[in-house]
Design a protein around this motif. Structure first.
Motif, PDB file in Angstrom:
ATOM      1  N   MET B   1       0.824  -1.107   0.145  1.00 57.20           N
ATOM      2  CA  MET B   1       0.016   0.064  -0.006  1.00 57.20           C
ATOM      3  C   MET B   1       0.908   1.139  -0.127  1.00 57.20           C
ATOM      4  O   MET B   1       1.867   1.303   0.629  1.00 57.20           O
ATOM      5  CB  MET B   1      -0.947   0.177   1.331  1.00 57.20           C
ATOM      6  CG  MET B   1      -2.174   1.033   1.235  1.00 57.20           C
ATOM      7  SD  MET B   1      -2.880   1.075   2.599  1.00 57.20           S
ATOM      8  CE  MET B   1      -3.423  -0.618   3.088  1.00 57.20           C
ATOM      9  N   ARG B   2       0.497   2.160  -0.977  1.00 59.96           N
ATOM     10  CA  ARG B   2       1.261   3.390  -0.957  1.00 59.96           C
ATOM     11  C   ARG B   2       0.811   4.310   0.256  1.00 59.96           C
ATOM     12  O   ARG B   2      -0.250   4.239   0.614  1.00 59.96           O
ATOM     13  CB  ARG B   2       1.113   4.132  -2.250  1.00 59.96           C
ATOM     14  CG  ARG B   2       1.842   3.530  -3.322  1.00 59.96           C
ATOM     15  CD  ARG B   2       1.841   4.766  -4.442  1.00 59.96           C
ATOM     16  NE  ARG B   2       0.644   4.822  -5.223  1.00 59.96           N
ATOM     17  CZ  ARG B   2       0.425   5.931  -6.177  1.00 59.96           C
ATOM     18  NH1 ARG B   2       1.531   6.640  -6.436  1.00 59.96           N
ATOM     19  NH2 ARG B   2      -0.656   5.968  -6.916  1.00 59.96           N
ATOM     20  N   THR B   3       1.841   4.891   0.622  1.00 60.91           N
ATOM     21  CA  THR B   3       1.680   5.876   1.685  1.00 60.91           C
ATOM     22  C   THR B   3       2.213   7.346   1.319  1.00 60.91           C
ATOM     23  O   THR B   3       3.336   7.681   0.808  1.00 60.91           O
ATOM     24  CB  THR B   3       2.507   5.372   3.018  1.00 60.91           C
ATOM     25  OG1 THR B   3       2.016   4.119   3.156  1.00 60.91           O
ATOM     26  CG2 THR B   3       2.324   6.314   4.177  1.00 60.91           C
ATOM     27  N   PHE B   4       1.438   8.240   1.978  1.00 57.62           N
ATOM     28  CA  PHE B   4       1.658   9.391   1.583  1.00 57.62           C
ATOM     29  C   PHE B   4       1.389  10.518   3.042  1.00 57.62           C
ATOM     30  O   PHE B   4       0.632   9.994   3.726  1.00 57.62           O
ATOM     31  CB  PHE B   4       1.049  10.107   0.474  1.00 57.62           C
ATOM     32  CG  PHE B   4       1.339  10.092  -0.712  1.00 57.62           C
ATOM     33  CD1 PHE B   4       2.430  10.799  -1.462  1.00 57.62           C
ATOM     34  CD2 PHE B   4       0.735   8.783  -1.494  1.00 57.62           C
ATOM     35  CE1 PHE B   4       2.778  10.433  -2.707  1.00 57.62           C
ATOM     36  CE2 PHE B   4       1.348   8.400  -2.838  1.00 57.62           C
ATOM     37  CZ  PHE B   4       2.147   9.216  -3.528  1.00 57.62           C
ATOM     38  N   LYS B   5       2.512  11.317   3.360  1.00 59.10           N
ATOM     39  CA  LYS B   5       2.164  11.982   4.569  1.00 59.10           C
ATOM     40  C   LYS B   5       0.832  12.834   4.374  1.00 59.10           C
ATOM     41  O   LYS B   5      -0.018  12.786   5.166  1.00 59.10           O
ATOM     42  CB  LYS B   5       3.453  13.080   4.866  1.00 59.10           C
ATOM     43  CG  LYS B   5       4.617  12.110   5.721  1.00 59.10           C
ATOM     44  CD  LYS B   5       5.523  13.016   6.310  1.00 59.10           C
ATOM     45  CE  LYS B   5       6.406  12.442   7.141  1.00 59.10           C
ATOM     46  NZ  LYS B   5       7.616  13.271   7.263  1.00 59.10           N
ATOM     47  N   SER B  88     -13.686   6.429  -0.819  1.00 58.55           N
ATOM     48  CA  SER B  88     -13.924   6.145   0.507  1.00 58.55           C
ATOM     49  C   SER B  88     -12.671   6.644   1.409  1.00 58.55           C
ATOM     50  O   SER B  88     -11.688   6.763   0.791  1.00 58.55           O
ATOM     51  CB  SER B  88     -14.644   4.916   0.848  1.00 58.55           C
ATOM     52  OG  SER B  88     -13.323   4.145   0.756  1.00 58.55           O
ATOM     53  N   VAL B  89     -12.897   7.186   2.366  1.00 62.00           N
ATOM     54  CA  VAL B  89     -11.918   7.556   3.174  1.00 62.00           C
ATOM     55  C   VAL B  89     -12.278   7.022   4.708  1.00 62.00           C
ATOM     56  O   VAL B  89     -13.337   7.111   4.969  1.00 62.00           O
ATOM     57  CB  VAL B  89     -11.614   9.081   3.567  1.00 62.00           C
ATOM     58  CG1 VAL B  89     -10.752   9.427   4.605  1.00 62.00           C
ATOM     59  CG2 VAL B  89     -10.945   9.613   2.321  1.00 62.00           C
ATOM     60  N   SER B  90     -11.514   6.356   5.219  1.00 64.94           N
ATOM     61  CA  SER B  90     -12.082   5.510   6.532  1.00 64.94           C
ATOM     62  C   SER B  90     -11.385   6.141   7.841  1.00 64.94           C
ATOM     63  O   SER B  90     -10.159   6.915   7.802  1.00 64.94           O
ATOM     64  CB  SER B  90     -11.569   4.131   6.524  1.00 64.94           C
ATOM     65  OG  SER B  90     -10.115   3.932   6.532  1.00 64.94           O
ATOM     66  N   ILE B  94      -7.099   5.329   5.704  1.00 65.59           N
ATOM     67  CA  ILE B  94      -7.008   4.790   4.472  1.00 65.59           C
ATOM     68  C   ILE B  94      -7.927   5.381   3.387  1.00 65.59           C
ATOM     69  O   ILE B  94      -9.109   5.363   3.609  1.00 65.59           O
ATOM     70  CB  ILE B  94      -6.984   3.248   4.659  1.00 65.59           C
ATOM     71  CG1 ILE B  94      -5.779   2.722   5.364  1.00 65.59           C
ATOM     72  CG2 ILE B  94      -6.761   2.702   3.108  1.00 65.59           C
ATOM     73  CD1 ILE B  94      -6.125   1.228   5.768  1.00 65.59           C
ATOM     74  N   ALA B  95      -7.521   5.764   2.261  1.00 61.86           N
ATOM     75  CA  ALA B  95      -8.461   6.225   1.027  1.00 61.86           C
ATOM     76  C   ALA B  95      -8.327   5.182   0.188  1.00 61.86           C
ATOM     77  O   ALA B  95      -7.213   4.572  -0.244  1.00 61.86           O
ATOM     78  CB  ALA B  95      -7.910   7.544   0.458  1.00 61.86           C
ATOM     79  N   VAL B  96      -9.442   4.843  -0.527  1.00 57.83           N
ATOM     80  CA  VAL B  96      -9.589   3.922  -1.710  1.00 57.83           C
ATOM     81  C   VAL B  96      -9.949   5.017  -2.937  1.00 57.83           C
ATOM     82  O   VAL B  96     -10.697   5.678  -3.076  1.00 57.83           O
ATOM     83  CB  VAL B  96     -10.696   2.944  -1.628  1.00 57.83           C
ATOM     84  CG1 VAL B  96     -10.843   2.214  -2.636  1.00 57.83           C
ATOM     85  CG2 VAL B  96     -10.756   2.185  -0.326  1.00 57.83           C
ATOM     86  N   LEU B  97      -9.050   4.622  -3.662  1.00 61.67           N
ATOM     87  CA  LEU B  97      -8.904   5.326  -5.041  1.00 61.67           C
ATOM     88  C   LEU B  97      -9.199   4.595  -6.267  1.00 61.67           C
ATOM     89  O   LEU B  97      -8.852   3.264  -6.477  1.00 61.67           O
ATOM     90  CB  LEU B  97      -7.549   6.191  -5.298  1.00 61.67           C
ATOM     91  CG  LEU B  97      -6.556   6.633  -4.253  1.00 61.67           C
ATOM     92  CD1 LEU B  97      -5.289   7.380  -4.696  1.00 61.67           C
ATOM     93  CD2 LEU B  97      -7.546   7.590  -3.491  1.00 61.67           C
ATOM     94  N   ARG B 107      -2.478   4.783   2.115  1.00 59.41           N
ATOM     95  CA  ARG B 107      -2.464   5.281   3.442  1.00 59.41           C
ATOM     96  C   ARG B 107      -1.745   6.817   3.701  1.00 59.41           C
ATOM     97  O   ARG B 107      -1.059   7.252   2.894  1.00 59.41           O
ATOM     98  CB  ARG B 107      -1.587   4.267   4.281  1.00 59.41           C
ATOM     99  CG  ARG B 107      -1.807   4.627   5.912  1.00 59.41           C
ATOM    100  CD  ARG B 107      -0.939   3.595   6.532  1.00 59.41           C
ATOM    101  NE  ARG B 107      -0.869   2.216   6.496  1.00 59.41           N
ATOM    102  CZ  ARG B 107      -2.052   1.403   6.976  1.00 59.41           C
ATOM    103  NH1 ARG B 107      -2.507   2.148   7.875  1.00 59.41           N
ATOM    104  NH2 ARG B 107      -2.178   0.126   6.705  1.00 59.41           N
ATOM    105  N   PHE B 108      -2.264   7.545   4.538  1.00 61.47           N
ATOM    106  CA  PHE B 108      -2.185   9.009   4.641  1.00 61.47           C
ATOM    107  C   PHE B 108      -1.976   9.315   6.156  1.00 61.47           C
ATOM    108  O   PHE B 108      -2.834   8.562   6.935  1.00 61.47           O
ATOM    109  CB  PHE B 108      -2.986  10.013   3.738  1.00 61.47           C
ATOM    110  CG  PHE B 108      -4.465  10.022   4.449  1.00 61.47           C
ATOM    111  CD1 PHE B 108      -4.953  10.750   5.354  1.00 61.47           C
ATOM    112  CD2 PHE B 108      -5.416   9.017   3.594  1.00 61.47           C
ATOM    113  CE1 PHE B 108      -6.072  10.584   5.712  1.00 61.47           C
ATOM    114  CE2 PHE B 108      -6.688   8.919   4.113  1.00 61.47           C
ATOM    115  CZ  PHE B 108      -7.006   9.873   5.292  1.00 61.47           C
ATOM    116  N   GLU B 109      -1.100  10.479   6.354  1.00 64.58           N
ATOM    117  CA  GLU B 109      -1.170  10.956   7.649  1.00 64.58           C
ATOM    118  C   GLU B 109      -2.442  12.034   7.855  1.00 64.58           C
ATOM    119  O   GLU B 109      -2.964  12.079   9.143  1.00 64.58           O
ATOM    120  CB  GLU B 109       0.202  11.508   8.280  1.00 64.58           C
ATOM    121  CG  GLU B 109       1.092  10.377   8.743  1.00 64.58           C
ATOM    122  CD  GLU B 109       2.529  10.967   8.991  1.00 64.58           C
ATOM    123  OE1 GLU B 109       2.515  12.036   9.827  1.00 64.58           O
ATOM    124  OE2 GLU B 109       3.420  10.281   8.619  1.00 64.58           O
TER     125      GLU B 109
END
Lengths: 481, 298
Positions: B1-5, B88-90, B94-97, B107-109
């Motif tokens: 899963m990609r992660t961005f701050k 969606s954003v949970s 976690i965002a589903v694109l 995943r994002f901060e």
């Protein structure tokens, strides 16, 4: 020119016509379904209350009572076969006073006599526990666990697709102009040529009396009545989870509230005579709002996203008296008319079709079609799929990753499939995959959908209509500039 | 899963400004995405001038304004992902694109929502009558005319005199169409004085206040409306072949419904509240973007 000859011609592609065609395709018969418009389910079947009734509204022993109870009991299976969402959410008939209490008791007795399962008379407290959104002042409620809701046009389209799958020929844009008998056959003249058939099934909706009148004087005439509805966004605060029907203490009509399979909330209908078109009225919309505010004080009516009008084919005898039953006319051998199919026509559409199929099987001495397949697969929806499945789908078909309708989460793949299955208008796509039914009401997807239809059909966008004749959305002038 | 701050949803003026400011504040891990194929949000369809007086010191068109922002963005390491819808954003951040050919989890901060507005549709009003073709929201009409070069009709009635309604009155007039009137239910126009002067007065377009539409007529195509003078209750039929509705903007926040109070979420631009001018939406977004960026700085 050799005239085309069929065993059965079904006139009218609304719910009764689509289901007649589908049920007839269980027999070894050559069947053609004629529809005057560019698509099926564009008239009475397009706009109604969407309720699958349990069967306690009708007098014991009547055709409506018998068919409704039977239809309701097999509705899950039907919707499974046709791959159409069905929500058996249950209904509460609500009483706010002594007169309505008595009416509810009568409906309970009637329902039990009709063999309706799952009926319970509730005290106000019990009803509030089931449905806390209802306003105070409730006296009693009749709970029907088997009541449900289905999207009427989805069901009709599914039946039509299943009929075609089983060999029925569908002729759109084909209006019957004249009929006559020739030898033992019926000869139909349409605006797209003539055809010959051994039997006629007339399901022409609002025009069913006139269609029969082309050949036989109908005993019944249709006097259309109309009703107004409001639709609220699925995120509206204070939505009930059951179908609610107010049994009016005074006056003639109570509000019905339906939590639809799409998640929106349907409120209505009013009732007025002399309906000329599908136009809502100010008084009607005001009445629905007023009733809704009374019944559901916590409901945020600012979530309203649409209002629409339904037209019902109200049957009357030639002397003007009302008829409360389904009118199944049989003016001559192998000629059947369904005239004035209104509530519970959605519930009973399949039963009505099956009834006609049984009669015609005898009259035509038709054998069973051993190859009949009752299963129709709906358009694969991306929305609601588990993540991994949706991911795999988008990787297999890239169009499944492209969202076209943001409100309802509909992808390009679904829109294109809707067009492949016969949608030629923006509303035709809407009726198949739900585009434009959300809170923006198509403002953000209408153009994209029109462009996709145009591309798929190889026509300019200026030829794409919203819904029906004369509803082209844009002009041709600036195209190709 | 990609992660961005930092994930910025919506690449209009607000989203780009927020992403830029976060980058400038030291956050080096920013994903900016938009459901459209290009950036700018609503700006690319705004071909008229009047944007950027505060930010750039001159009046620019929408595409010019976008170009300026895009240029700045190109000088950063902000990742831009076009044609991407957030499904969606949970709670778990976690965002589903979803985009062409791909559905992914990310995943994002922190999340900056810059999803703008949607237009209020005529269906939300208690307007009776039929539902024919020929009814467009002002934004939809603007997109069709300016970006798709479509011809919507000849006799145009506009309901609502917010900025978008007045700007479209001028746009139709400049396109050689007859704008019958702009109807407004309030006592005066709803948008900015500048737009009234430039779009309505300058073209002598009739602005009829204290009026509204009660009923729509027409079977396939709209052929007119019943309009009401609100004070007198008097009614008249106004023939038209096109009705353009400028009924106001609703901040688009469906994506974060139920999560509005999370400390990892910031709303900027028009999804936060409706701004009169782009500059102010961009400035607000930059301010918040900078604060968020500082917290995420390495």
């Amino acid at each position: 020119m050799k005239m085309e000859r069929f065993d059965v011609v079904v006139i009218g592609g609304g719910l009764p016509g689509c289901f007649s065609a589908r049920e007839l395709s269980r027999l070894k018969l050559e069947i053609v379904l004629l529809e005057a418009r560019e698509d099926v389910c564009t008239g009475v079947s397009r706009a109604n209350t969407a309720v699958v009734y349990p069967g306690h509204d009708h007098k014991p022993g009547t055709l409506k009572a018998e068919m409704t109870v039977r239809a309701n009991a097999s509705f899950d299976r039907l919707c499974e076969e046709l791959d159409v969402p069905f929500s058996r959410c249950g209904s509460l008939m609500l009483s706010f006073g002594p007169r309505s209490d008595a009416a509810l008791r009568k409906k309970l007795r009637q329902g039990r006599e009709n063999g309706v399962p799952g009926l319970r008379l509730l005290s106000a407290d019990e009803a509030y526990r089931l449905e806390p959104t209802i306003a105070s002042g409730l006296s009693s409620a009749l709970y029907a666990s088997t009541a449900g809701t289905v999207n009427p046009w989805q069901l009709g389209i599914a039946a039509c697709e299943n009929a075609v799958q089983n060999g029925v020929r569908l002729r759109l844009n084909t209006r019957v102009i004249a009929m006559r008998r020739e030898n033992d056959d019926y000869l139909l003249e349409t605006d797209h040529g003539a055809l010959q058939a051994r039997a006629v099934v007339n399901c022409a909706g609002l025009a069913a009396d006139r269609v029969q009148g082309l050949l036989f004087p109908p005993a019944v005439r249709i006097v259309p009545t109309a009703g107004d509805y409001l639709v609220l966004d699925r995120n509206s605060v204070g939505k009930p989870t059951h179908i609610l029907q107010v049994e009016p203490e005074e006056g003639e009509k109570g509000l019905t509230v339906v939590p639809t399979v799409e998640g929106s909330l349907l409120l209505g209908p009013t009732e007025r005579e002399n309906a000329l078109d599908y136009a809502t009225t100010e008084n009607g919309l005001a009445w629905v709002r007023e009733q809704a505010a009374h019944l559901l004080p916590g409901l945020a009516l600012d979530g309203t996203i649409r209002s629409f009008a339904a037209v019902r084919p109200n049957p009357q005898r030639q002397d003007g008296s009302s008829i409360h039953s389904f009118c199944i006319e049989h003016p001559a051998e192998r000629f059947w008319s369904l005239i004035g199919i209104k509530t519970p026509g959605l519930t009973c559409a399949r039963e009505l079709g099956a009834f006609l199929a049984r009669r015609l099987a005898e009259e035509l001495a038709a054998e069973e079609n051993a190859g009949f397949d009752p299963v129709r697969r709906g358009i694969r929806r991306a929305h609601g799929l588990p993540f991994e499945e949706r991911k795999a789908l988008a990787e297999r078909d890239p169009d499944y990753g492209e969202i076209v309708c943001f409100c309802e989460d509909v992808t390009k793949a679904e829109v294109l499939e809707a067009v492949r299955r016969g949608a030629v208008t923006v509303d035709g796509v809407k009726r198949r995959v739900g585009t434009g039914m959300g809170r923006c009401q198509g403002a953000r997807c209408e153009q994209k959908i029109a462009a996709l239809i145009a591309e798929a059909l190889g026509v300019p966008e200026s030829a794409v209509r919203k819904d029906g004749p004369g509803s082209e959305i844009v002009r041709a002038a600036h195209e190709n500039v | 899963m990609r992660t961005f701050k930092l994930l910025v949803v919506g690449a209009g003026a607000a989203g780009i400004s927020a992403a830029l400011a976060a980058w400038d504040a030291g956050c080096r891990d920013v994903l900016l995405l938009d459901r459209a194929e290009s950036m700018g949000g609503i700006l690319p369809q705004c071909l008229h001038e009047g944007f950027g007086l505060t930010t750039f010191g001159q009046e620019l068109t929408g595409p010019e304004y976008t170009a300026r922002l895009a240029e700045k963005l190109a000088g950063t390491g902000v990742v831009f992902l076009p044609g991407t819808e957030v499904l969606s954003v949970s709670e778990e951040r976690i965002a589903v694109l979803s985009r062409r050919g791909a559905v992914e989890r990310l995943r994002f901060e922190r999340l900056i929502l810059a999803s703008g507005c949607r237009e209020r549709s005529i269906g939300s009003l208690p307007v009776a009558g039929t539902r024919p073709a020929g009814i467009f929201t002002a934004g939809q009409a603007q997109e069709r005319i300016n970006l798709r070069h479509q011809d919507l009709g000849d006799e145009i009635l506009i309901l609502g005199s917010g900025d978008l309604g007045m700007i479209m009155a001028r746009r139709f007039t400049l396109g050689g169409k007859h704008v019958i009137a702009v109807l407004e239910q309030a006592v005066q126009y709803g948008g900015m004085a500048r737009n009234h002067r430039r779009c309505i007065e300058a073209f002598s377009i009739p602005l009829r206040c204290r009026m509204t539409v009660r009923e729509i007529h027409g079977e396939g195509r709209i052929r007119g409306v019943t309009a009401e003078h609100i004070d007198s209750g008097e009614r008249e039929f106004i023939a038209c072949d096109t009705l353009v509705t400028a009924l106001g903007l609703i901040p688009e926040r469906e994506l974060v419904r139920g999560l509005e109070d999370r400390d990892w979420l910031s709303l900027v631009g028009n999804c936060h509240h409706v701004h009169d001018i782009v500059d102010s939406a961009a400035a607000e977004a930059a301010r918040i973007g900078s604060l968020v960026g500082k917290r995420l700085a390495v």
